[in-house]
Design a protein around this motif. Structure first.
Motif, mmCIF file in Angstrom:
data_model
loop_
_atom_site.group_PDB
_atom_site.id
_atom_site.type_symbol
_atom_site.label_atom_id
_atom_site.label_comp_id
_atom_site.label_asym_id
_atom_site.label_seq_id
_atom_site.Cartn_x
_atom_site.Cartn_y
_atom_site.Cartn_z
ATOM 1 N N GLU A 124 -27.974 -0.877 -13.127
ATOM 2 C CA GLU A 124 -28.433 -2.252 -13.345
ATOM 3 C C GLU A 124 -29.957 -2.317 -13.365
ATOM 4 O O GLU A 124 -30.550 -3.131 -14.072
ATOM 5 N N ASP A 125 -30.623 -1.429 -12.608
ATOM 6 C CA ASP A 125 -32.094 -1.406 -12.553
ATOM 7 C C ASP A 125 -32.724 -1.073 -13.911
ATOM 8 O O ASP A 125 -33.880 -1.422 -14.174
ATOM 9 N N ASP A 126 -31.969 -0.355 -14.771
ATOM 10 C CA ASP A 126 -32.520 0.085 -16.057
ATOM 11 C C ASP A 126 -32.297 -0.923 -17.181
ATOM 12 O O ASP A 126 -32.658 -0.650 -18.332
ATOM 13 N N GLU A 127 -31.697 -2.060 -16.863
ATOM 14 C CA GLU A 127 -31.426 -3.057 -17.898
ATOM 15 C C GLU A 127 -32.679 -3.910 -18.140
ATOM 16 O O GLU A 127 -33.066 -4.728 -17.314
ATOM 17 N N VAL A 128 -33.324 -3.659 -19.266
ATOM 18 C CA VAL A 128 -34.544 -4.399 -19.614
ATOM 19 C C VAL A 128 -34.437 -4.907 -21.054
ATOM 20 O O VAL A 128 -33.691 -4.356 -21.872
ATOM 21 N N MET A 129 -35.166 -5.965 -21.355
ATOM 22 C CA MET A 129 -35.262 -6.518 -22.709
ATOM 23 C C MET A 129 -33.878 -6.800 -23.312
ATOM 24 O O MET A 129 -33.605 -6.480 -24.476
ATOM 25 N N GLY A 130 -32.986 -7.355 -22.480
ATOM 26 C CA GLY A 130 -31.672 -7.746 -22.985
ATOM 27 C C GLY A 130 -30.671 -6.616 -23.079
ATOM 28 O O GLY A 130 -29.518 -6.832 -23.471
ATOM 29 N N LEU A 131 -31.071 -5.393 -22.743
ATOM 30 C CA LEU A 131 -30.158 -4.251 -22.782
ATOM 31 C C LEU A 131 -29.156 -4.363 -21.644
ATOM 32 O O LEU A 131 -29.508 -4.665 -20.510
ATOM 33 N N SER A 132 -27.886 -4.123 -21.932
ATOM 34 C CA SER A 132 -26.849 -4.213 -20.899
ATOM 35 C C SER A 132 -26.001 -2.947 -20.909
ATOM 36 O O SER A 132 -25.599 -2.461 -21.966
ATOM 37 N N PHE A 133 -25.759 -2.402 -19.719
ATOM 38 C CA PHE A 133 -24.911 -1.224 -19.575
ATOM 39 C C PHE A 133 -23.547 -1.609 -19.009
ATOM 40 O O PHE A 133 -22.908 -0.815 -18.321
ATOM 41 N N GLN A 134 -23.105 -2.820 -19.296
ATOM 42 C CA GLN A 134 -21.813 -3.288 -18.785
ATOM 43 C C GLN A 134 -21.002 -3.895 -19.916
ATOM 44 O O GLN A 134 -21.526 -4.635 -20.735
ATOM 45 N N LYS A 135 -19.714 -3.552 -19.943
ATOM 46 C CA LYS A 135 -18.797 -4.145 -20.924
ATOM 47 C C LYS A 135 -17.631 -4.773 -20.161
ATOM 48 O O LYS A 135 -17.049 -4.131 -19.288
ATOM 49 N N ASP A 136 -17.312 -6.017 -20.500
ATOM 50 C CA ASP A 136 -16.198 -6.720 -19.871
ATOM 51 C C ASP A 136 -15.048 -6.834 -20.858
ATOM 52 O O ASP A 136 -15.238 -7.236 -22.022
ATOM 53 N N LEU A 137 -13.863 -6.488 -20.385
ATOM 54 C CA LEU A 137 -12.661 -6.528 -21.208
ATOM 55 C C LEU A 137 -11.725 -7.565 -20.601
ATOM 56 O O LEU A 137 -11.338 -7.446 -19.434
ATOM 57 N N PHE A 138 -11.372 -8.600 -21.366
ATOM 58 C CA PHE A 138 -10.485 -9.666 -20.871
ATOM 59 C C PHE A 138 -9.040 -9.262 -21.160
ATOM 60 O O PHE A 138 -8.613 -9.245 -22.317
ATOM 61 N N LEU A 139 -8.321 -8.926 -20.100
ATOM 62 C CA LEU A 139 -6.967 -8.387 -20.243
ATOM 63 C C LEU A 139 -5.905 -9.478 -20.326
ATOM 64 O O LEU A 139 -4.854 -9.277 -20.915
ATOM 65 N N ALA A 140 -6.163 -10.633 -19.682
ATOM 66 C CA ALA A 140 -5.184 -11.725 -19.690
ATOM 67 C C ALA A 140 -5.910 -13.040 -19.429
ATOM 68 O O ALA A 140 -6.935 -13.063 -18.751
ATOM 69 N N SER A 141 -5.371 -14.118 -19.978
ATOM 70 C CA SER A 141 -5.974 -15.438 -19.780
ATOM 71 C C SER A 141 -4.843 -16.466 -19.701
ATOM 72 O O SER A 141 -3.925 -16.451 -20.531
ATOM 73 N N GLU A 142 -4.906 -17.351 -18.692
ATOM 74 C CA GLU A 142 -3.846 -18.344 -18.490
ATOM 75 C C GLU A 142 -4.451 -19.672 -18.054
ATOM 76 O O GLU A 142 -5.494 -19.704 -17.395
ATOM 77 N N GLN A 143 -3.776 -20.768 -18.423
ATOM 78 C CA GLN A 143 -4.129 -22.084 -17.883
ATOM 79 C C GLN A 143 -3.369 -22.272 -16.576
ATOM 80 O O GLN A 143 -2.148 -22.132 -16.545
ATOM 81 N N ILE A 144 -4.107 -22.585 -15.499
ATOM 82 C CA ILE A 144 -3.480 -22.740 -14.188
ATOM 83 C C ILE A 144 -3.209 -24.211 -13.867
ATOM 84 O O ILE A 144 -2.205 -24.555 -13.254
ATOM 85 N N TYR A 145 -4.139 -25.092 -14.307
ATOM 86 C CA TYR A 145 -3.951 -26.529 -14.090
ATOM 87 C C TYR A 145 -4.438 -27.292 -15.309
ATOM 88 O O TYR A 145 -5.511 -26.968 -15.831
ATOM 89 N N PRO A 146 -3.697 -28.274 -15.832
ATOM 90 C CA PRO A 146 -2.361 -28.692 -15.384
ATOM 91 C C PRO A 146 -1.366 -27.531 -15.474
ATOM 92 O O PRO A 146 -1.424 -26.733 -16.430
ATOM 93 N N PRO A 147 -0.460 -27.439 -14.479
ATOM 94 C CA PRO A 147 0.416 -26.270 -14.406
ATOM 95 C C PRO A 147 1.415 -26.224 -15.553
ATOM 96 O O PRO A 147 1.925 -27.249 -15.998
ATOM 97 N N LYS A 148 1.645 -25.006 -16.031
ATOM 98 C CA LYS A 148 2.704 -24.782 -17.013
ATOM 99 C C LYS A 148 3.999 -24.469 -16.257
ATOM 100 O O LYS A 148 3.986 -24.248 -15.053
ATOM 101 N N GLU A 149 5.098 -24.436 -16.982
ATOM 102 C CA GLU A 149 6.372 -24.110 -16.342
ATOM 103 C C GLU A 149 6.369 -22.633 -15.981
ATOM 104 O O GLU A 149 6.476 -21.769 -16.849
ATOM 105 N N LEU A 150 6.184 -22.348 -14.705
ATOM 106 C CA LEU A 150 6.105 -20.971 -14.229
ATOM 107 C C LEU A 150 6.963 -20.843 -12.979
ATOM 108 O O LEU A 150 6.783 -21.585 -12.011
ATOM 109 N N GLU A 151 7.899 -19.921 -13.029
ATOM 110 C CA GLU A 151 8.783 -19.707 -11.875
ATOM 111 C C GLU A 151 8.025 -18.931 -10.803
ATOM 112 O O GLU A 151 7.574 -17.804 -11.045
#
Length: 310
Positions: free
Chosen positions: A29-56
């Motif tokens: 993280e110390d080497d991240e300068v001028m907008g350079l990023s050494f991190q990649k985020d991968l979104f594996l799942a996404s859900e709406q929690i509220y208002p609740p859906k029909e979930l057992e």
């Protein structure tokens, strides 16, 4: 599986969304300068929690909702089967910022849609770990024989190495059986045995490096002169206690409230299923014979598996 307690007055008609995120950091993280990023985020799942859906709700969620009250809502995310295990690369004592590695967290935020930009004041993140457990069936007992011949030497130097088993649990002792048969005119001066941890960063073609996490050196029974032999039994115990200050050692994903240990061996059902955001961890025992300044070295290596019991 889990539950989320919501203050509906705070929402003011907005929705609550949850995401399962795999974060892969491959640089400091110390080497991240001028907008350079050494991190990649991968979104594996996404859900709406509220208002609740029909979930057992599961039995665990039902008990939590009963305990926490009517404002508790269930949330469930499904982890992809080939998602890489959590791994943290141990930073040095003077390093600051986030360490390299693979980590997972559940992100909950308030917004009008899943694509909304999140704000710190209305977002919470909970770190979780993905861990592989040891298989029920163990493999064959590891064994190897290395023979080396030398110029102007009538015979060979033979090194046989055996392990007592193939699968070890964390903090368990590893017994190494060594047999040296010297049919050459060289003399074995010293024997060194070590446990080597190998880390393969899948994102880079040359992203492989090794760390020695346990070693023992002995001259007992040496020198092994021409025409003689030696049988030896050595024990090694790879553990985090011996490597707490060592930069670059791979650890099981780190949580603030939990003690961790050396990273477990990564098991792949199919070598071609390697995730681009993963780190492949493997272990081996390396035995090296030192033959003096002019004689060189003879070495043998045996892979083994280091994991958590299920």
């Amino acid at each position: 599986d889990g539950v989320l307690v919501i203050d509906t007055d705070y929402l003011q008609g907005r929705r609550v969304f949850g995401q399962l995120v795999c974060s892969f950091r491959y640089g400091r993280e110390d080497d991240e300068v001028m907008g350079l990023s050494f991190q990649k985020d991968l979104f594996l799942a996404s859900e709406q929690i509220y208002p609740p859906k029909e979930l057992e709700a599961t039995r665990l969620q039902e008990r939590l909702i009963k305990k926490l009250g009517a404002n508790a809502y269930p949330l469930t995310f499904k982890m992809p089967p080939n998602a890489p295990p959590s791994v943290t690369i141990q930073p040095g004592p003077d390093d600051e910022g986030k360490p390299c590695g693979v980590e997972y967290f559940v992100k909950i935020f308030v917004g009008d849609s899943e694509e909304d930009r999140t704000h710190k004041r209305s977002t919470i993140c909970l770190n979780i770990r993905r861990i592989q457990f040891a298989p029920t069936k163990t493999g064959r007992q590891p064994c190897t024989i290395v023979r080396k011949d030398f110029m102007l030497s009538p015979g060979e130097l033979e090194l046989e190495v055996n392990l007592d088993k193939q699968l070890y649990y964390h903090n368990e002792k590893i017994t190494v059986y060594i047999i040296i048969r010297n049919h050459s005119n060289k003399t074995v001066k010293k024997v060194k045995t070590s446990v080597v941890q190998s880390t393969d960063i899948c994102l880079f073609s040359g992203g492989q490096y090794q760390c020695t996490v346990a070693s023992v050196e002995t001259q007992e029974g040496c020198p092994v002169n021409p025409g003689s032999s030696l049988q030896k039994e050595l024990q090694l115990q790879p553990s985090l206690n011996m490597n707490k200050e060592r930069r670059g050692v791979a650890l099981d994903g780190h949580l603030k409230t939990a003690l961790t240990n050396l990273a477990s061996t990564t098991l792949l059902a199919n070598p071609e299923d390697r995730d681009m955001f993963g780190m492949i961890i493997s272990y081996s025992v390396k035995v090296k014979l030192y033959l003096g300044a002019m004689g060189g070295e003879v070495s043998a290596e045996l892979p083994f598996v280091l994991m958590h019991p299920k």
